[in-house]
Design a protein around this motif. Structure first.
Motif, short mmCIF file in Angstrom:
data_model
loop_
_atom_site.label_atom_id
_atom_site.label_comp_id
_atom_site.label_asym_id
_atom_site.label_seq_id
_atom_site.Cartn_x
_atom_site.Cartn_y
_atom_site.Cartn_z
N MET A 278 -10.54 47.39 56.42
CA MET A 278 -9.43 46.81 57.16
C MET A 278 -8.14 47.40 56.62
SD MET A 278 -8.18 42.82 57.53
CE MET A 278 -9.87 42.28 57.76
N GLY A 279 -7.33 48.00 57.50
CA GLY A 279 -6.08 48.61 57.07
C GLY A 279 -4.94 48.21 57.97
N CYS A 280 -3.76 47.99 57.37
CA CYS A 280 -2.56 47.63 58.12
C CYS A 280 -1.56 48.76 58.04
CB CYS A 280 -1.95 46.35 57.53
SG CYS A 280 -0.44 45.80 58.36
N SER A 281 -1.03 49.16 59.20
CA SER A 281 0.05 50.14 59.28
C SER A 281 -0.37 51.45 58.60
CB SER A 281 1.32 49.55 58.65
OG SER A 281 2.44 50.36 58.91
N MET A 282 0.35 51.88 57.57
CA MET A 282 -0.01 53.09 56.84
C MET A 282 -1.42 52.98 56.28
SD MET A 282 1.92 54.83 53.59
CE MET A 282 1.19 53.72 52.39
N GLY A 283 -1.79 51.78 55.84
CA GLY A 283 -3.16 51.57 55.35
C GLY A 283 -4.19 51.79 56.44
N GLY A 284 -3.84 51.45 57.69
CA GLY A 284 -4.73 51.73 58.80
C GLY A 284 -4.91 53.22 59.00
N GLY A 285 -3.82 53.98 58.83
CA GLY A 285 -3.92 55.43 58.92
C GLY A 285 -4.85 56.00 57.86
N ALA A 286 -4.76 55.46 56.64
CA ALA A 286 -5.65 55.91 55.56
C ALA A 286 -7.10 55.58 55.87
CB ALA A 286 -5.22 55.27 54.24
N VAL A 287 -7.33 54.40 56.42
CA VAL A 287 -8.68 53.99 56.78
C VAL A 287 -9.25 54.91 57.87
CG1 VAL A 287 -9.91 52.17 58.02
CG2 VAL A 287 -8.51 51.59 56.03
N LEU A 288 -8.43 55.25 58.86
CA LEU A 288 -8.88 56.17 59.91
C LEU A 288 -9.25 57.53 59.32
CD1 LEU A 288 -6.53 55.62 62.98
CD2 LEU A 288 -9.02 55.50 62.97
N ASP A 289 -8.40 58.05 58.44
CA ASP A 289 -8.70 59.34 57.82
C ASP A 289 -10.00 59.27 57.03
OD1 ASP A 289 -6.41 60.50 58.86
OD2 ASP A 289 -5.22 60.16 57.05
N PHE A 290 -10.22 58.17 56.33
CA PHE A 290 -11.46 57.99 55.56
C PHE A 290 -12.66 57.96 56.50
CE2 PHE A 290 -14.79 55.52 53.59
CZ PHE A 290 -14.83 55.99 52.28
N ALA A 291 -12.54 57.22 57.61
CA ALA A 291 -13.65 57.10 58.55
C ALA A 291 -14.01 58.45 59.17
CB ALA A 291 -13.30 56.09 59.64
N LEU A 292 -13.02 59.30 59.37
CA LEU A 292 -13.29 60.62 59.94
C LEU A 292 -13.91 61.55 58.91
CD1 LEU A 292 -10.04 60.95 62.04
CD2 LEU A 292 -12.36 61.07 62.95
N GLU A 293 -13.50 61.42 57.66
CA GLU A 293 -14.01 62.31 56.61
C GLU A 293 -15.36 61.85 56.08
OE1 GLU A 293 -13.83 65.76 54.42
OE2 GLU A 293 -12.40 65.04 55.95
N TYR A 294 -15.58 60.53 56.06
CA TYR A 294 -16.81 59.97 55.47
C TYR A 294 -17.44 58.94 56.41
CZ TYR A 294 -14.60 62.05 51.37
OH TYR A 294 -13.99 62.93 50.50
N VAL B 283 2.98 42.24 60.32
CA VAL B 283 2.03 41.69 59.35
C VAL B 283 1.48 40.36 59.89
CG1 VAL B 283 2.81 42.86 57.27
CG2 VAL B 283 4.01 40.81 58.03
N PRO B 284 0.74 40.40 60.99
CA PRO B 284 0.24 39.16 61.60
C PRO B 284 -0.67 38.37 60.68
CG PRO B 284 -0.85 41.08 62.56
CD PRO B 284 0.29 41.59 61.73
N ASN B 285 -1.36 39.04 59.77
CA ASN B 285 -2.24 38.34 58.83
C ASN B 285 -1.46 37.45 57.88
OD1 ASN B 285 -1.32 40.92 57.59
ND2 ASN B 285 -2.40 40.10 55.82
N MET B 286 -0.19 37.78 57.63
CA MET B 286 0.65 36.96 56.76
C MET B 286 1.34 35.85 57.54
SD MET B 286 2.41 39.88 54.33
CE MET B 286 3.15 38.66 53.22
N GLU B 287 1.71 36.13 58.78
CA GLU B 287 2.42 35.13 59.58
C GLU B 287 1.50 34.02 60.08
OE1 GLU B 287 5.93 35.92 61.98
OE2 GLU B 287 5.21 37.99 62.14
N ARG B 288 0.33 34.41 60.56
CA ARG B 288 -0.62 33.43 61.10
C ARG B 288 -2.02 33.72 60.54
NH1 ARG B 288 1.07 32.05 67.39
NH2 ARG B 288 3.23 31.48 66.92
N PRO B 289 -2.20 33.45 59.25
CA PRO B 289 -3.46 33.85 58.61
C PRO B 289 -4.70 33.19 59.19
CG PRO B 289 -2.12 32.46 57.16
CD PRO B 289 -1.26 32.85 58.31
#
Length: 270
Positions: A91-107, A249-255
């Motif tokens: 699970m990645g948010c914003s820039m973290g989502g971009g990192a997660v996508l790159d990881f999913a493509l590489e691995y 950051v919807p996870n912080m506003e409405r967890p």
């Protein structure tokens, strides 16, 4: 709740991490205006069923930036290796989502399900006007007034383009401002040289085979909606949910609402 904390030696950096719970690994990757603390409510909610892992990316929270080339998705691989995690839900948010996508493509073999929250997409730069605070942010950066920069970026990302600060929970704003200030000070150090995968994720999205949930707040910036539209068009196995009354950051506003959406997605794909 019992939590394991530590510093993992990864690609020349010492990355702070926390682990809680047992079960299939579920990894949280934070936004560029935050650090791993943004996931506190999710750590509490998911550790009863999953082995939950969160970390501070280099230059954020308790992970210092160090000199030399790096990439966030390779740091993620190194962290998972150090924790003996072969495959995980991400699970990645914003820039973290971009990192997660790159990881999913590489691995791809190391990924279960993906949850992308207001996600960035590597190589995608929509032709959209910057937020109204942009000139003031640049001026504050020129004056090295990082506290002002952090407040303005909270206005951009936490308040969103249509709300005022009075419309947002003060505790959420204050925590993001604090987390973001750490990142801004690390960025000002000039250390580190991030490299981006080639070709970028934006050109390879149909290759992402993992079932993917997109979550975004209806008060987020137009650029985030453009990225979500691209992901919805190009990803082969995707579901999109818009959370009303939240921004970046919807996870912080409405967890509680956020956690229920994610739990339903994971349950549907078990």
């Amino acid at each position: 709740m019992l939590r394991e904390t530590g510093m993992a030696e990864v690609n020349g950096a010492r990355i702070y991490y926390e682990v809680a719970g047992e079960g299939e690994p579920l990894v949280f990757v934070h936004a560029g205006i935050a650090d791993s603390r943004m996931w506190e409510d999710q750590l509490l909610a998911f550790a009863d069923r999953y082995r939950v892992i969160r970390h501070d990316m280099r230059g954020f929270g308790m992970t210092a930036m160090v000199d030399g080339p790096f990439s966030y998705h390779e740091d993620l691989r190194g962290l998972l290796d150090s924790l003996d995690v072969e495959r995980a839900h991400l699970m990645g948010c914003s820039m973290g989502g971009g990192a997660v996508l790159d990881f999913a493509l590489e691995y791809p073999q190391r990924v279960g399900y993906l949850v992308l929250v207001g996600s960035a997409v590597g190589g995608f730069a929509p032709d959209i006007d910057p937020p109204r605070q942009w000139d003031e942010i640049l001026a504050a950066e020129e004056d090295s007034d990082l506290e002002r920069v952090s407040e303005l970026e909270v206005q951009v990302w936490v308040d969103g383009p249509r709300r005022s600060s009075a419309d947002v929970d003060a505790s959420v704003r204050n925590l993001v401002r604090e987390m973001n200030l750490i990142a801004l000070r690390n960025e000002a150090s000039g250390l580190g040289d991030e490299w981006a995968p080639e070709p970028p994720a934006a050109d390879r999205l149909p290759d992402v085979q993992a079932p993917t949930l997109l979550i975004l707040g209806d008060e987020d910036q137009p650029s985030v909606f453009a990225a979500a539209d691209l992901l919805q068009r190009e990803l082969p196995n995707v579901r999109k949910v818009v959370m009303h009354g939240t921004a970046h950051v919807p996870n912080m506003e409405r967890p509680e609402e956020f956690n229920r959406i994610v739990q339903d997605f994971l349950k549907d794909h078990r």
